[in-house]
Design an enzyme around this catalytic site. Structure first.
Site, PDB file in Angstrom:
ATOM      1  N   ASP A  65       0.826  -1.208   0.000  1.00 39.03           N
ATOM      2  CA  ASP A  65       0.000   0.000   0.000  1.00 39.03           C
ATOM      3  C   ASP A  65       0.865   1.264   0.000  1.00 39.03           C
ATOM      4  O   ASP A  65       1.957   1.267   0.559  1.00 39.03           O
ATOM      5  CB  ASP A  65      -0.906  -0.035   1.253  1.00 39.03           C
ATOM      6  CG  ASP A  65      -2.070   0.929   1.138  1.00 39.03           C
ATOM      7  OD1 ASP A  65      -2.299   1.477   0.031  1.00 39.03           O
ATOM      8  OD2 ASP A  65      -2.757   1.154   2.147  1.00 39.03           O
ATOM      9  N   ASN A 113     -10.626  -2.882  -6.332  1.00 35.58           N
ATOM     10  CA  ASN A 113      -9.796  -1.987  -7.159  1.00 35.58           C
ATOM     11  C   ASN A 113     -10.371  -1.735  -8.555  1.00 35.58           C
ATOM     12  O   ASN A 113     -10.011  -0.770  -9.219  1.00 35.58           O
ATOM     13  CB  ASN A 113      -8.359  -2.511  -7.294  1.00 35.58           C
ATOM     14  CG  ASN A 113      -7.527  -2.343  -6.050  1.00 35.58           C
ATOM     15  OD1 ASN A 113      -6.599  -3.098  -5.796  1.00 35.58           O
ATOM     16  ND2 ASN A 113      -7.850  -1.339  -5.237  1.00 35.58           N
TER      17      ASN A 113
HETATM   18  C1  FPP Z   1      -1.854   0.204  -3.364  1.00 40.26           C
HETATM   19  O1  FPP Z   1      -1.414   1.529  -3.405  1.00 40.26           O
HETATM   20  C2  FPP Z   1      -1.346  -0.577  -4.478  1.00 40.26           C
HETATM   21  C3  FPP Z   1      -2.114  -1.180  -5.421  1.00 40.26           C
HETATM   22  C4  FPP Z   1      -3.564  -1.104  -5.432  1.00 40.26           C
HETATM   23  C5  FPP Z   1      -1.549  -1.957  -6.510  1.00 40.26           C
HETATM   24  C6  FPP Z   1      -0.255  -2.648  -6.239  1.00 40.26           C
HETATM   25  C7  FPP Z   1       0.452  -2.752  -7.517  1.00 40.26           C
HETATM   26  C8  FPP Z   1       1.791  -2.693  -7.694  1.00 40.26           C
HETATM   27  C9  FPP Z   1       2.734  -2.668  -6.580  1.00 40.26           C
HETATM   28  C10 FPP Z   1       2.364  -2.645  -9.045  1.00 40.26           C
HETATM   29  C11 FPP Z   1       2.082  -3.801  -9.934  1.00 40.26           C
HETATM   30  C12 FPP Z   1       2.238  -5.137  -9.298  1.00 40.26           C
HETATM   31  C13 FPP Z   1       2.744  -6.236  -9.897  1.00 40.26           C
HETATM   32  C14 FPP Z   1       2.673  -7.530  -9.166  1.00 40.26           C
HETATM   33  C15 FPP Z   1       3.375  -6.226 -11.207  1.00 40.26           C
HETATM   34  P1  FPP Z   1      -2.514   2.662  -3.516  1.00 40.26           P
HETATM   35  O2  FPP Z   1      -2.671   3.004  -4.942  1.00 40.26           O
HETATM   36  O3  FPP Z   1      -3.758   2.243  -2.838  1.00 40.26           O
HETATM   37  O4  FPP Z   1      -1.823   3.821  -2.738  1.00 40.26           O
HETATM   38  P2  FPP Z   1      -2.526   4.968  -1.875  1.00 40.26           P
HETATM   39  O5  FPP Z   1      -3.252   4.270  -0.767  1.00 40.26           O
HETATM   40  O6  FPP Z   1      -1.368   5.781  -1.384  1.00 40.26           O
HETATM   41  O7  FPP Z   1      -3.429   5.722  -2.796  1.00 40.26           O
END
Ligand code: FPP
Length: 257
Positions: free
Chosen positions: A32, A80
């Site tokens: 996250d 998501n």
């Molecule tokens: C949460 O951060 C992250 C995600 C919803 C996606 C995770 C994806 C990756 C790390 C990249 C791609 C993964 C692979 C396996 C290739 P957020 O967007 O919720 O962050 P925030 O809470 O700060 O808005």
């Protein structure tokens, strides 16, 4: 130069503190903070996700080097899909790009790729690339890397209940025979052990519908580090913290010794 040496020494000493015979068998991570990482730098959210893939690589490498057997990453939840279309498209594009790029690393490190979730929901390109890499790495034995994609734990449990209900209805199993082991065998994670250590980055202290059944006795570790900043040393810190805990599984401390 001196500074570099100091950082290297620090890194080594953290890694050396990890007891190799007391590693968690299964680590799961809620990655996250990509969006906040980007925002702090005045960048668009997708740049945060791009940098998040570097942290994925770093964590997979560190886990494999240490001898962790199972690593599960929450890459995309059922919820998501409600994000802006452009962000969903970027995450899917990053998935395809990472799979193409990292297949060699997976093979070189003898890592098997697996996936859990409602994989039918994925765009065709992503599901094809995923199936391709899973097929090519299926005999690898060092570590199983599982990506949770379009994953939701409640949905997973609902599916188990539906499947078991059909089996009861058709007299394939009796209601009395339903136990934890049967439920385990119907979960997406049927080939994985229970989670020992659950890590969530970015300071949030929630489970967010991730592996609710499988974390029953997991140790929870929350860190303020935003996912794109998560480095090998941060994993080492989590492992040292984990190894300093007493896992009692409902017993008393005295019973354990
Ligand atoms: C949460 O951060 C992250 C995600 C919803 C996606 C995770 C994806 C990756 C790390 C990249 C791609 C993964 C692979 C396996 C290739 P957020 O967007 O919720 O962050 P925030 O809470 O700060 O808005």
């Amino acid at each position: 130069m001196e500074e570099c040496l100091a950082i290297a020494d620090f890194d080594m000493s953290l890694k050396d503190q990890i007891q190799k015979d007391r590693l968690p068998n299964h680590i799961a991570i809620i990655m996250d903070g990509n969006g906040r990482w980007a925002k702090q730098k005045g960048l668009v959210r997708v740049i945060g996700h791009e940098n998040g893939t570097k942290a994925v690589r770093e964590t997979v490498e560190a886990s494999a080097e240490l001898g962790i057997k199972n690593l599960t990453l929450y890459a995309f939840s059922t919820e998501n899909w409600n994000r802006p279309k452009i962000e969903v498209q970027t995450l899917m594009r990053l998935l395809v790009k990472s799979l193409k790029k990292e297949i060699k690393t997976l093979q070189d490190n003898n890592i098997k790729l697996s996936a859990i979730g409602c994989l039918d929901d994925l765009p065709k390109k992503a599901s094809q690339e995923l199936s391709d890499v899973m097929e090519k790495t299926k005999n690898n034995k060092n570590m199983t890397l599982t990506l949770a994609l379009s994953y939701g734990s409640r949905e997973e449990i609902v599916n188990v209940i539906k499947e078991l209900s059909v089996k009861v209805k058709n007299n394939i199993i009796s209601p009395e025979s339903i136990d934890e082991s049967i439920i385990n065998k119907h979960l997406y994670t049927q080939n994985l052990p229970d989670v020992d250590l659950l890590i969530r980055t970015s300071g949030e202290q929630r489970i967010s519908n991730f592996l609710l059944w499988q974390i029953a006795y997991a140790e929870l570790y929350f860190t303020d580090i935003l996912w794109p900043d998560f480095k090998k040393e941060n994993l080492y810190e989590a492992l040292i913290n984990y190894q300093n805990r007493e896992r009692r599984f409902g017993k008393t401390s005295e019973q354990l010794t």
